[in-house]
Design a protein around this motif. Sequence first.
Motif, PDB file in Angstrom:
ATOM      1  N   ILE A 192      46.843  41.082  52.322  1.00 34.98           N
ATOM      2  CA  ILE A 192      47.341  41.769  53.500  1.00 34.98           C
ATOM      3  C   ILE A 192      47.338  40.784  54.673  1.00 34.98           C
ATOM      4  O   ILE A 192      46.286  40.285  55.067  1.00 34.98           O
ATOM      5  CB  ILE A 192      46.474  42.995  53.832  1.00 34.98           C
ATOM      6  N   TYR A 193      48.507  40.477  55.192  1.00 34.41           N
ATOM      7  CA  TYR A 193      48.626  39.561  56.328  1.00 34.41           C
ATOM      8  C   TYR A 193      48.618  40.392  57.606  1.00 34.41           C
ATOM      9  O   TYR A 193      49.534  41.171  57.861  1.00 34.41           O
ATOM     10  CB  TYR A 193      49.909  38.733  56.218  1.00 34.41           C
ATOM     11  N   LYS A 230      39.457  42.928  46.563  1.00 35.46           N
ATOM     12  CA  LYS A 230      39.552  42.538  45.162  1.00 35.46           C
ATOM     13  C   LYS A 230      40.573  43.360  44.381  1.00 35.46           C
ATOM     14  O   LYS A 230      41.015  42.950  43.320  1.00 35.46           O
ATOM     15  CB  LYS A 230      38.182  42.642  44.501  1.00 35.46           C
ATOM     16  N   TYR A 231      40.947  44.550  44.931  1.00 34.08           N
ATOM     17  CA  TYR A 231      41.925  45.374  44.228  1.00 34.08           C
ATOM     18  C   TYR A 231      43.349  45.156  44.737  1.00 34.08           C
ATOM     19  O   TYR A 231      44.269  45.819  44.302  1.00 34.08           O
ATOM     20  CB  TYR A 231      41.549  46.855  44.349  1.00 34.08           C
TER      21      TYR A 231
END
Length: 242
Positions: A14-15, A8-9
């Motif tokens: 991020i893949y 949530k931050y």
Amino acid sequence: MSKIELKKYDLIPIYGERLRKKRYVEPYNISLDFGTKFLNNETHIKVGLYPRYEYKNLLISMRLESYVNPTGNNLDNEWNDFFDILDKMTVDYTYNNNNKDMLFHFGQINNVFFGSGYMVNNFNNILDYPRKRESGLLLKYNFDVDFIDLKVVIPSARDFKNSGGVIGLRTSLFISHKFPLTLGLGLVADLNQFSHISNYLNKETNQRTIYGAEFDFNYNLKSNINFTMDIFGEFVGLWFPE
């Protein structure tokens, strides 16, 4: 497709695998100290050895110190019983699980407060160190964020050998963010105020027990980055045997 991990931050997802910076900590460590210290109106030569072990959330350390005076006025009675070993140890364990967290500390204790500090204020067990050493227990546990917490303190393990010891505990409850009132209840019992005298006289003495209780409250009127206003108070009672 690779797994997409999103917190949530994160501003951007991020893949793939999340890269984390890791710091390697050597589990075993030892340090030395050599110098002088002024005790009993005389200069003593101090030699200190400080072993340390750290693994994940556990930290164990010892303060092995010797104070020698050329005139023979040394600090004695350093290794007389099992409590002398405990008084040189420190054990810390921390635990975090989502919103819950716990701190277990055994050793020297400083800066313990209950509520507003009318009954227990800046308490510690490091008085007149190193001539007097104490090992105590401090436990802090938060059941959830802004909910219930618990604090337990036992300043001296040695006092229980003489049917004494101080035990204190406090718990508090946060009502809600819509009604930001925190209520706290604390209890303290000194089971035998003469337990320390038994250590020095090496004989049984009379016992004297006192109890204390406190009820505290804190209401947050306004809080932002630059300004905070609270209404707080504490009611304290002490019960003596007379």
